[in-house]
Design a protein around this motif. Sequence first.
Motif, mmCIF file in Angstrom:
data_model
loop_
_atom_site.group_PDB
_atom_site.id
_atom_site.type_symbol
_atom_site.label_atom_id
_atom_site.label_comp_id
_atom_site.label_asym_id
_atom_site.label_seq_id
_atom_site.Cartn_x
_atom_site.Cartn_y
_atom_site.Cartn_z
ATOM 1 N N PRO A 8 18.554 -6.933 -21.067
ATOM 2 C CA PRO A 8 17.999 -8.081 -20.346
ATOM 3 C C PRO A 8 19.078 -9.026 -19.804
ATOM 4 O O PRO A 8 18.762 -10.070 -19.243
ATOM 5 C CB PRO A 8 17.127 -8.775 -21.397
ATOM 6 N N TYR A 25 18.636 -14.907 -23.509
ATOM 7 C CA TYR A 25 17.935 -15.314 -24.725
ATOM 8 C C TYR A 25 18.075 -14.331 -25.886
ATOM 9 O O TYR A 25 17.329 -14.401 -26.848
ATOM 10 C CB TYR A 25 16.445 -15.595 -24.451
ATOM 11 N N VAL A 46 13.086 -7.243 -27.277
ATOM 12 C CA VAL A 46 12.507 -7.839 -26.066
ATOM 13 C C VAL A 46 11.321 -8.734 -26.437
ATOM 14 O O VAL A 46 11.160 -9.828 -25.880
ATOM 15 C CB VAL A 46 12.102 -6.749 -25.046
ATOM 16 N N ALA A 47 10.519 -8.327 -27.400
ATOM 17 C CA ALA A 47 9.408 -9.162 -27.858
ATOM 18 C C ALA A 47 9.933 -10.469 -28.463
ATOM 19 O O ALA A 47 9.389 -11.541 -28.179
ATOM 20 C CB ALA A 47 8.555 -8.404 -28.876
ATOM 21 N N GLU A 50 11.127 -12.760 -25.637
ATOM 22 C CA GLU A 50 10.019 -13.437 -24.958
ATOM 23 C C GLU A 50 9.519 -14.628 -25.767
ATOM 24 O O GLU A 50 9.220 -15.677 -25.209
ATOM 25 C CB GLU A 50 8.888 -12.456 -24.660
ATOM 26 N N GLN A 51 9.445 -14.487 -27.085
ATOM 27 C CA GLN A 51 9.042 -15.597 -27.948
ATOM 28 C C GLN A 51 10.063 -16.725 -27.878
ATOM 29 O O GLN A 51 9.709 -17.901 -27.818
ATOM 30 C CB GLN A 51 8.883 -15.138 -29.390
ATOM 31 N N LYS A 53 12.148 -17.399 -25.391
ATOM 32 C CA LYS A 53 12.036 -18.038 -24.075
ATOM 33 C C LYS A 53 10.912 -19.053 -24.062
ATOM 34 O O LYS A 53 11.069 -20.167 -23.576
ATOM 35 C CB LYS A 53 11.751 -16.993 -22.991
ATOM 36 N N SER A 54 9.762 -18.659 -24.606
ATOM 37 C CA SER A 54 8.602 -19.555 -24.634
ATOM 38 C C SER A 54 8.874 -20.789 -25.473
ATOM 39 O O SER A 54 8.485 -21.896 -25.104
ATOM 40 C CB SER A 54 7.384 -18.816 -25.179
#
Length: 64
Positions: A8, A25, A46-47, A50-51, A53-54
């Motif tokens: 990423p 991230y 990757v999961a 995403e957490q 980033k949020s």
Amino acid sequence: MPLTEQSPCIGRCQLNERDVCTGCYRTIHDIIQWRSYSDLQRREAVARIEQCKSALNPPVFSHK
């Protein structure tokens, strides 16, 4: 054997005070280990990304 999850990385590498890259991230551990991760480990990372980033970039709502 190609792995399904590409890195990423977006080429804006800088670690914050928690050793998380402000560009992609990933944690420093994920960055170092990425090439040796299996497909499953990459999907899990990757999961987590995403957490992260949020959590670090909550949505901005307009009050118009």
